[in-house]
Design a protein around this motif. Sequence first.
Motif, PDB file in Angstrom:
ATOM      1  N   ARG A  70       0.811  -1.028   0.104  1.00 49.64           N
ATOM      2  CA  ARG A  70      -0.011   0.072   0.137  1.00 49.64           C
ATOM      3  C   ARG A  70       0.887   1.278   0.017  1.00 49.64           C
ATOM      4  NH1 ARG A  70      -3.889  -0.511   5.013  1.00 49.64           N
ATOM      5  NH2 ARG A  70      -4.743   1.359   4.519  1.00 49.64           N
ATOM      6  N   ASP A  71       0.324   2.219  -0.666  1.00 52.10           N
ATOM      7  CA  ASP A  71       0.894   3.751  -0.656  1.00 52.10           C
ATOM      8  C   ASP A  71       0.055   4.688   0.226  1.00 52.10           C
ATOM      9  OD1 ASP A  71       1.827   6.304  -0.822  1.00 52.10           O
ATOM     10  OD2 ASP A  71       2.558   5.613  -3.029  1.00 52.10           O
ATOM     11  N   ASN A  72       0.204   4.861   1.321  1.00 48.36           N
ATOM     12  CA  ASN A  72      -0.578   5.476   2.257  1.00 48.36           C
ATOM     13  C   ASN A  72      -0.573   6.936   1.973  1.00 48.36           C
ATOM     14  OD1 ASN A  72      -1.249   3.322   3.576  1.00 48.36           O
ATOM     15  ND2 ASN A  72      -0.037   3.960   5.524  1.00 48.36           N
ATOM     16  N   ALA A  73       0.235   7.580   1.283  1.00 48.95           N
ATOM     17  CA  ALA A  73       0.170   8.935   0.737  1.00 48.95           C
ATOM     18  C   ALA A  73      -0.579   9.186  -0.498  1.00 48.95           C
ATOM     19  CB  ALA A  73       1.752   9.230   0.117  1.00 48.95           C
ATOM     20  N   LYS A  74      -0.719   8.133  -1.485  1.00 51.21           N
ATOM     21  CA  LYS A  74      -1.658   8.072  -2.564  1.00 51.21           C
ATOM     22  C   LYS A  74      -2.886   7.486  -2.369  1.00 51.21           C
ATOM     23  CE  LYS A  74       2.226   8.205  -5.737  1.00 51.21           C
ATOM     24  NZ  LYS A  74       2.968   7.357  -6.762  1.00 51.21           N
ATOM     25  N   ASN A  75      -3.353   6.705  -0.868  1.00 47.60           N
ATOM     26  CA  ASN A  75      -4.388   6.031  -0.696  1.00 47.60           C
ATOM     27  C   ASN A  75      -4.784   4.925  -1.858  1.00 47.60           C
ATOM     28  OD1 ASN A  75      -5.131   7.682   1.105  1.00 47.60           O
ATOM     29  ND2 ASN A  75      -6.568   8.878  -0.206  1.00 47.60           N
ATOM     30  N   MET A  76      -3.425   4.293  -1.916  1.00 47.90           N
ATOM     31  CA  MET A  76      -3.840   2.987  -3.102  1.00 47.90           C
ATOM     32  C   MET A  76      -3.405   1.717  -2.436  1.00 47.90           C
ATOM     33  SD  MET A  76      -4.382   4.487  -5.983  1.00 47.90           S
ATOM     34  CE  MET A  76      -3.765   3.136  -7.148  1.00 47.90           C
ATOM     35  N   VAL A  77      -3.819   0.687  -2.720  1.00 46.17           N
ATOM     36  CA  VAL A  77      -3.396  -0.715  -2.355  1.00 46.17           C
ATOM     37  C   VAL A  77      -3.003  -1.533  -3.602  1.00 46.17           C
ATOM     38  CG1 VAL A  77      -4.025  -2.776  -1.201  1.00 46.17           C
ATOM     39  CG2 VAL A  77      -5.231  -0.509  -0.559  1.00 46.17           C
ATOM     40  N   TYR A  78      -2.110  -2.322  -3.622  1.00 45.03           N
ATOM     41  CA  TYR A  78      -1.791  -3.122  -4.861  1.00 45.03           C
ATOM     42  C   TYR A  78      -1.545  -4.710  -4.421  1.00 45.03           C
ATOM     43  CZ  TYR A  78      -0.040   1.500  -5.841  1.00 45.03           C
ATOM     44  OH  TYR A  78       0.110   2.936  -5.975  1.00 45.03           O
ATOM     45  N   LEU A  79      -1.716  -5.347  -5.589  1.00 45.26           N
ATOM     46  CA  LEU A  79      -1.418  -6.701  -5.370  1.00 45.26           C
ATOM     47  C   LEU A  79      -0.675  -7.259  -6.581  1.00 45.26           C
ATOM     48  CD1 LEU A  79      -2.047  -9.185  -3.893  1.00 45.26           C
ATOM     49  CD2 LEU A  79      -4.043  -9.821  -5.434  1.00 45.26           C
ATOM     50  N   GLN A  80       0.679  -7.377  -6.477  1.00 45.20           N
ATOM     51  CA  GLN A  80       1.200  -7.987  -7.233  1.00 45.20           C
ATOM     52  C   GLN A  80       1.269  -9.518  -7.358  1.00 45.20           C
ATOM     53  OE1 GLN A  80       3.792  -6.421  -9.570  1.00 45.20           O
ATOM     54  NE2 GLN A  80       3.854  -8.477 -10.317  1.00 45.20           N
TER      55      GLN A  80
END
Length: 121
Positions: A70-80
């Motif tokens: 996750r990137d808390n600065a961008k409000n994003m969650v990822y799944l590689q």
Amino acid sequence: QLQASGGGSVQSGGSLRLSCAVSKAIFGGNAMGWFRQTPGKEREFVASISWSHGITHYADSVKGRFTISRDNAKNMVYLQMNSLKPEDTAVYYCAKVRSYRPPLNTVGDRWGQGTQVTVSS
């Protein structure tokens, strides 16, 4: 308020990276997770991540192949997703989960629309 993207069609052994854009109201301070569902089956837990300290949990079926971040600065969650298998074919959903601690890390309470992942053999 949760917008997943990045799905597609790949061959077995390939990789995909899913992204989820989350509204600040849902994202801030909360653990997040990824789930998946195939037709005729219940939605199943894939991975979760805490708000801070990067505490992660994975379903046994994806351990060592998938990585949640996750990137808390961008409000994003990822799944590689690496080393994809045909059995990974599903609609993938991101969600806010009840807690970063098991078992509530497997319970989602806010959902986005899904993104289709298809893995061919």
